[in-house]
Scaffold this motif. Structure first.
Motif, PDB file in Angstrom:
ATOM      1  N   THR A 120       0.824  -1.206   0.000  1.00  0.00           N
ATOM      2  CA  THR A 120       0.000   0.000   0.000  1.00  0.00           C
ATOM      3  C   THR A 120       0.858   1.256   0.000  1.00  0.00           C
ATOM      4  O   THR A 120       0.629   2.192  -0.784  1.00  0.00           O
ATOM      5  N   PHE A 121       1.867   1.291   0.869  1.00  0.00           N
ATOM      6  CA  PHE A 121       2.734   2.470   0.940  1.00  0.00           C
ATOM      7  C   PHE A 121       3.537   2.641  -0.347  1.00  0.00           C
ATOM      8  O   PHE A 121       3.890   3.756  -0.724  1.00  0.00           O
ATOM      9  N   ASP A 122       3.855   1.516  -1.012  1.00  0.00           N
ATOM     10  CA  ASP A 122       4.585   1.587  -2.281  1.00  0.00           C
ATOM     11  C   ASP A 122       3.678   1.969  -3.441  1.00  0.00           C
ATOM     12  O   ASP A 122       4.097   2.660  -4.373  1.00  0.00           O
ATOM     13  N   GLY A 123       2.409   1.496  -3.379  1.00  0.00           N
ATOM     14  CA  GLY A 123       1.540   1.596  -4.555  1.00  0.00           C
ATOM     15  C   GLY A 123       0.749   2.887  -4.653  1.00  0.00           C
ATOM     16  O   GLY A 123       0.256   3.226  -5.721  1.00  0.00           O
ATOM     17  N   TRP A 124       0.580   3.598  -3.548  1.00  0.00           N
ATOM     18  CA  TRP A 124      -0.245   4.806  -3.579  1.00  0.00           C
ATOM     19  C   TRP A 124       0.589   5.979  -4.091  1.00  0.00           C
ATOM     20  O   TRP A 124       1.735   6.147  -3.691  1.00  0.00           O
ATOM     21  N   PRO A 125       0.039   6.813  -4.991  1.00  0.00           N
ATOM     22  CA  PRO A 125       0.812   7.913  -5.579  1.00  0.00           C
ATOM     23  C   PRO A 125       1.386   8.862  -4.517  1.00  0.00           C
ATOM     24  O   PRO A 125       0.709   9.185  -3.548  1.00  0.00           O
ATOM     25  N   GLN A 126       2.605   9.293  -4.732  1.00  0.00           N
ATOM     26  CA  GLN A 126       3.294  10.201  -3.803  1.00  0.00           C
ATOM     27  C   GLN A 126       2.512  11.483  -3.566  1.00  0.00           C
ATOM     28  O   GLN A 126       2.534  12.047  -2.484  1.00  0.00           O
ATOM     29  N   ALA A 127       1.839  11.955  -4.611  1.00  0.00           N
ATOM     30  CA  ALA A 127       1.207  13.276  -4.547  1.00  0.00           C
ATOM     31  C   ALA A 127      -0.042  13.273  -3.667  1.00  0.00           C
ATOM     32  O   ALA A 127      -0.520  14.330  -3.281  1.00  0.00           O
TER      33      ALA A 127
END
Ligand code: NCD
Ligand code: ZN
Ligand code: ZN
Ligand code: ZN
Length: 348
Positions: A120-127
């Motif tokens: 989840t932390f890797d897959g969600w967009p940074q923005a």
């Protein structure tokens, strides 16, 4: 001395509007009327609905309904669920943020296994922010995940001294960690929970006087926002055998904070940072044009169940005298609240 001042329309970064599936507790119409009556012109609503907003289809349907029914701006967060990790990229293009529940609270959403959390932390967009329900050691886990994945994290409703101290340390290390506090954790303690029973039961539970002092000391420093965690449940549910955790907050937050301004515990400038500038910065939301609220800093009144717009019809702060009252709300040039009452509103 003039006691009537104009402030920007406020943003509440954490509410539960219960639609879909919990419309006997609240809906977009009653919840946003309560928001306006509390000085909020924009709400960020949580996805722990029935069913939860963990797929693009469900999120789109709920946002569409919100856009039709709401009397102020409503942005829905998406929810993270272990069995719907594949939905995250598409949701990440649309939702204002992602909500992740690491600990036990109301509703079915939960994520505790490391592979799911890491994905989840890797897959969600940074923005787009990830907002986390994390208590105690889970706060450390959330900060660790964010640091390891090189992204920001927003910690919801901090309530304990140790949490605030850890977040302060993380920020001193330069980690992009933000957080919010609720009015009930600022204005109530475990003593009130003992007195009020289910009416002051919520997650996180109320802390000690020492925890409360740490929250006040960190307000506007380590703590970026006040967010109500408006979590309505009906009186019948609260009186029942298994009362659900959560208390309403949209209509009492501003008067309580204005009273703190009156008492010299908070400045108006800081109040605006906590309820407008900072939540907008964290979620990347622009100011609303021609939108303002007007408050009377000297008006005395007593918080009461009788005049609430929230469908649940009660507040844990009933009977509390405060100084400071909302008079008017204007959103994009339209006057929506006058003399504290929501205009053109049919009460049930
Ligand atoms: C919230 C709810 O009722 O949806 N309850 C609560 O006690 N805070 C869930 C949550 O925000 O954790
Ligand atoms: Zn929560
Ligand atoms: Zn909540
Ligand atoms: Zn006072």
């Amino acid at each position: 001395m003039a006691t009537i001042v104009r402030l920007p329309g406020l943003t509440d970064a954490h509410v539960h509007l219960r639609s879909p599936g919990g419309e006997h507790k609240e809906d977009f119409i009653t919840g946003t009327a309560a928001a306006l009556a509390g000085g909020f012109t924009r709400l960020l609503a949580m996805p722990n609905t029935q069913p939860p907003l963990v797929t693009l289809e469900r999120w789109l349907a709920a946002q569409e309904r919100a856009d039709h029914e709401a009397r102020c701006d409503v942005h829905l967060l998406a929810g993270a669920a272990p069995e719907h990790l594949a939905a995250l990229p598409a949701l990440g293009q649309r939702a204002v943020g992602l909500k992740l529940y690491m600990d036990e609270t109301y509703g079915p959403l939960r994520m505790t296994a490391l592979p799911h959390l890491a994905a989840t932390f890797d897959g969600w967009p940074q923005a787009r922010p990830i907002a986390v329900h994390a208590e105690g050691a889970s706060v450390a886990a959330a900060i660790g995940l964010a640091a390891a994945c090189g992204r920001a994290v927003h910690i919801c409703h901090v309530s304990r001294r140790a949490e605030v101290e850890l977040i302060a340390k993380a920020r001193a290390q330069g980690l992009p960690v933000t957080c919010e506090v609720t009015p009930h954790h600022l204005f109530l303690t475990a003593d009130d929970a003992a007195r009020l029973g289910p009416w002051a039961d919520m997650r996180p539970t109320l802390g000690s006087a020492d925890d409360q002092a740490a929250l006040w000391a960190a307000l506007g420093q380590t703590i970026d926002c006040v967010a109500t965690d408006h979590a309505p449940h009906t009186p019948a549910e609260k009186r029942g055998a298994n009362p659900p955790p959560g208390v309403p907050g949209l209509e009492t937050a501003l008067p309580l904070l204005l009273d703190a301004v009156h008492d010299g515990r908070l400045t108006l400038e800081r109040l605006v940072a906590l309820l407008d500038t900072n939540p907008r910065r964290i979620y990347g939301l622009p100011a609303q044009h021609e939108s303002w609220i007007e408050v009377d800093l000297a008006a005395r009144h007593t918080l009461a169940n009788e005049c609430l717009y929230t469908k649940c019809g009660w507040t844990p702060f009933a009977g509390r005298p405060v100084v400071g009252r909302l008079l008017r709300v204007c959103l994009r040039g339209r006057l929506l609240v006058d003399d504290g009452r929501v205009l053109d509103y049919q009460e049930e």
